[in-house]
Design a protein around this motif. Structure first.
Motif, PDB file in Angstrom:
ATOM      1  N   UNK A  25      59.779  -4.275 -63.997  1.00  0.00           N
ATOM      2  CA  UNK A  25      60.992  -3.478 -64.150  1.00  0.00           C
ATOM      3  C   UNK A  25      60.773  -2.119 -63.504  1.00  0.00           C
ATOM      4  N   UNK A  26      61.685  -1.733 -62.617  1.00  0.00           N
ATOM      5  CA  UNK A  26      61.596  -0.439 -61.947  1.00  0.00           C
ATOM      6  C   UNK A  26      62.744   0.449 -62.401  1.00  0.00           C
ATOM      7  N   UNK A  27      62.521   1.762 -62.291  1.00  0.00           N
ATOM      8  CA  UNK A  27      63.484   2.729 -62.813  1.00  0.00           C
ATOM      9  C   UNK A  27      63.853   3.766 -61.759  1.00  0.00           C
ATOM     10  N   UNK A  28      65.070   4.297 -61.903  1.00  0.00           N
ATOM     11  CA  UNK A  28      65.455   5.484 -61.140  1.00  0.00           C
ATOM     12  C   UNK A  28      66.051   6.521 -62.084  1.00  0.00           C
ATOM     13  N   UNK A  29      65.634   6.434 -63.331  1.00  0.00           N
ATOM     14  CA  UNK A  29      66.119   7.381 -64.336  1.00  0.00           C
ATOM     15  C   UNK A  29      65.388   8.719 -64.204  1.00  0.00           C
ATOM     16  N   UNK A  30      66.052   9.748 -64.647  1.00  0.00           N
ATOM     17  CA  UNK A  30      65.486  11.094 -64.640  1.00  0.00           C
ATOM     18  C   UNK A  30      65.370  11.575 -66.084  1.00  0.00           C
ATOM     19  N   UNK A  31      64.166  11.928 -66.480  1.00  0.00           N
ATOM     20  CA  UNK A  31      63.930  12.460 -67.822  1.00  0.00           C
ATOM     21  C   UNK A  31      63.368  13.877 -67.709  1.00  0.00           C
ATOM     22  N   UNK A  32      63.748  14.706 -68.652  1.00  0.00           N
ATOM     23  CA  UNK A  32      63.253  16.088 -68.700  1.00  0.00           C
ATOM     24  C   UNK A  32      62.569  16.300 -70.044  1.00  0.00           C
ATOM     25  N   UNK A  33      61.345  16.812 -70.001  1.00  0.00           N
ATOM     26  CA  UNK A  33      60.620  17.147 -71.217  1.00  0.00           C
ATOM     27  C   UNK A  33      60.692  18.656 -71.427  1.00  0.00           C
ATOM     28  N   UNK A  43      68.530  12.591 -68.363  1.00  0.00           N
ATOM     29  CA  UNK A  43      69.569  13.356 -67.669  1.00  0.00           C
ATOM     30  C   UNK A  43      70.266  12.426 -66.671  1.00  0.00           C
ATOM     31  N   UNK A  44      71.530  12.183 -66.898  1.00  0.00           N
ATOM     32  CA  UNK A  44      72.293  11.302 -66.011  1.00  0.00           C
ATOM     33  C   UNK A  44      72.955  12.123 -64.911  1.00  0.00           C
ATOM     34  N   UNK A  45      72.510  11.897 -63.674  1.00  0.00           N
ATOM     35  CA  UNK A  45      73.071  12.589 -62.513  1.00  0.00           C
ATOM     36  C   UNK A  45      73.603  11.516 -61.566  1.00  0.00           C
ATOM     37  N   UNK A  46      74.844  11.631 -61.134  1.00  0.00           N
ATOM     38  CA  UNK A  46      75.426  10.596 -60.262  1.00  0.00           C
ATOM     39  C   UNK A  46      74.675  10.458 -58.936  1.00  0.00           C
ATOM     40  N   UNK A  47      74.706   9.225 -58.401  1.00  0.00           N
ATOM     41  CA  UNK A  47      74.160   8.970 -57.070  1.00  0.00           C
ATOM     42  C   UNK A  47      72.683   9.170 -56.914  1.00  0.00           C
ATOM     43  N   UNK A  48      71.841   8.677 -57.842  1.00  0.00           N
ATOM     44  CA  UNK A  48      70.388   8.875 -57.690  1.00  0.00           C
ATOM     45  C   UNK A  48      69.813   7.937 -56.633  1.00  0.00           C
ATOM     46  N   UNK A  49      68.563   8.152 -56.229  1.00  0.00           N
ATOM     47  CA  UNK A  49      67.895   7.207 -55.328  1.00  0.00           C
ATOM     48  C   UNK A  49      67.778   5.840 -56.009  1.00  0.00           C
ATOM     49  N   UNK A  50      67.683   4.772 -55.218  1.00  0.00           N
ATOM     50  CA  UNK A  50      67.457   3.452 -55.810  1.00  0.00           C
ATOM     51  C   UNK A  50      66.156   3.429 -56.618  1.00  0.00           C
ATOM     52  N   UNK A  51      66.074   2.475 -57.534  1.00  0.00           N
ATOM     53  CA  UNK A  51      64.887   2.367 -58.385  1.00  0.00           C
ATOM     54  C   UNK A  51      63.642   2.068 -57.545  1.00  0.00           C
ATOM     55  N   UNK A  52      62.519   2.631 -57.988  1.00  0.00           N
ATOM     56  CA  UNK A  52      61.288   2.512 -57.204  1.00  0.00           C
ATOM     57  C   UNK A  52      60.066   2.927 -58.003  1.00  0.00           C
ATOM     58  N   UNK A  53      58.904   2.588 -57.442  1.00  0.00           N
ATOM     59  CA  UNK A  53      57.630   3.095 -57.950  1.00  0.00           C
ATOM     60  C   UNK A  53      56.727   3.380 -56.756  1.00  0.00           C
TER      61      UNK A  53
END
Length: 451
Positions: A25-33, A43-53
């Motif tokens: 499973x790959x992600x393109x989510x953005x988290x802020x600590x 943090x949901x921001x429109x139009x992120x890069x495709x999921x990757x590692x």
């Protein structure tokens, strides 16, 4: 990838990979600590890069802070789709907007590369590209100008590193770039590959007065060098030393691959061209007077200088984590006794004595590091228990000013460690959506392996 916000007390986490035995499973989510609140927020921001590692991110202060992302790889859960990206993205931290930056002449699609911010440029080195037919490792160097948004391929003089991925790449206080270690593999005969864990070190130095001209020089640092490994993580300390954490040393047999994982710290001082083993003092719960005579202190320091100090027996600690399916995963940690190696202890009358085993991250590879306000943060990574790969989600902190002990901010969540054995059940391929939008090498890569 984990990065420190240049203007806020925050850490930024983007993308990544989780493997549970059947699916990747790959992600393109953005988290802020939030460091002060000790909380993670998605943090949901429109139009992120495709999921990757296996991508790279770099934070620069321009425009109120920017997070740059290049490359990486995508694999569908069933392994039928796999390819490398060659796209470049920027997250504008001030406005919380993603932007894909299209510029011709950039590096080819790859993952496992390294990228740093040097002056007003991004400098990228190495990586690998793999398909069902073949694989290739790189040792090319590219520059992206943050003012003109133009890629340039650099052609340094001198003999540089052989092709590799996963190496250390860091800026020195003198304005050069250090490359250390990395991993590559070669085909020795049909269907047989041999992996190499590199331990050589190079300096990439800009030539005086030569715009865009660089020179490679091989260097041989003194001190206590890291033991051979790959998958280690790197960060820059407040006093401009390079920090190396963890990693794995793979022992390849004919039919198997066994890894020894690490959780140790090494520091590289570019000004002295010297490695040091990071040594924690331990919590100041008890104190005692030093009993050794001054002459013995000097002799011990000389032994350490020669790298031949005798080490007390390491302590082995075994933890058992129960996964969601009831499987017991055993984690073994070998804890080095205080004062066993590395830099001599501080010249003070009172020494610290530990009460019981120290708290510290378990051995791991591919952990994510960030440094903020003199504190080192270590998030996640992976290790193997038998034939099982465990993905971690814990968060640890170490104060560089004190170098006393690790503090656990988020413990590993055992309930997320679901391991699924191979079965004939239906594979869920719907998660392959969202991989579109980047400039990937999809036409070349439709293989099964991720390298």
């Amino acid at each position: 990838s984990l990065s420190a916000h240049p203007e806020k007390d925050e850490l930024i986490l983007f993308g990544g990979e989780y493997f549970n035995g059947q699916k990747t499973l790959l992600y393109n989510e953005l988290y802020v600590y939030n460091i002060k609140k000790d909380t993670w927020t998605k943090v949901d921001i429109p139009g992120p890069p495709p999921r990757r590692c296996a991508h790279q991110t770099v934070v620069v202060p321009q425009g109120g802070g920017q997070l740059w992302v290049f490359g990486g790889e995508f694999a569908s859960p069933d392994g039928e789709q796999f390819y490398h990206y060659k796209d470049l993205w920027v997250l504008h931290l001030a406005t919380k907007t993603w932007e894909q930056v299209r510029s011709a002449g950039g590096p080819s699609g790859r993952s496992g590369h390294r990228m740093v911010a040097w002056k007003r440029q991004l400098i990228l080195f190495g990586g690998f590209h793999e398909s069902t037919r073949d694989y290739i490792y790189y040792n090319d160097v590219h520059s992206f100008n943050l003012d003109t948004f133009v890629w340039s391929k650099l052609s340094p003089s001198g003999t540089g590193p052989t092709p590799r991925s996963g190496c250390q790449m860091s800026i020195t206080p003198q304005g050069s770039i250090v490359i250390y270690g990395g991993y590559s593999k070669q085909r020795v005969k049909k269907d047989v590959d041999r992996g190499t864990q590199h331990s050589d070190m190079f300096l990439l130095k800009p030539e005086d007065g030569g715009e865009g001209k660089w020179t490679w020089t091989r260097i041989s640092p003194s001190g206590v060098k890291p033991t051979p490994r790959s998958g280690f993580s790197v960060a820059m300390t407040p006093n401009h030393q390079v920090l190396l954490f963890g990693g794995v040393c793979d022992k390849e047999e004919e039919e198997s691959l066994e890894g020894m994982f690490f959780n140790d710290l090494y520091f590289y001082d570019a000004a002295r061209n010297r490695w040091f083993l990071g040594q924690l003092k331990g919590p100041k719960s008890e104190k005692r007077k030093r009993r050794r005579a001054r002459a013995e202190d000097h002799e011990g320091a000389r032994e350490l200088e020669r790298g031949a100090a005798s080490a007390p027996e390491p302590l082995e600690v075994v933890k058992e984590v129960v996964a969601e399916d009831g499987t017991v995963v055993t984690i073994k940690q070998v804890l080095t006794a205080p004062g066993s190696a590395g830099c001599p202890p501080p010249e003070e009358e009172d020494g610290a004595v530990e009460a019981g085993p120290r708290v510290e991250p378990c051995p791991r590879s591919s952990a994510m590091l960030a440094i903020k306000h003199g504190l080192l943060y270590v998030y996640g990574g992976m290790f193997e228990a038998g034939d099982r790969q465990v993905t971690l989600n814990d968060l640890y902190c170490l104060d560089f000013h004190k170098m006393e002990e690790w503090k656990v901010l988020v413990e590993m969540d055992a309930e997320t460690q679901e391991w699924l054995e191979d079965t004939d059940s239906e594979e869920d391929s719907s998660s392959a959506e969202g991989a579109e939008g980047g400039e990937e090498d999809q036409d070349e890569d439709s293989g099964e392996e991720t390298g």
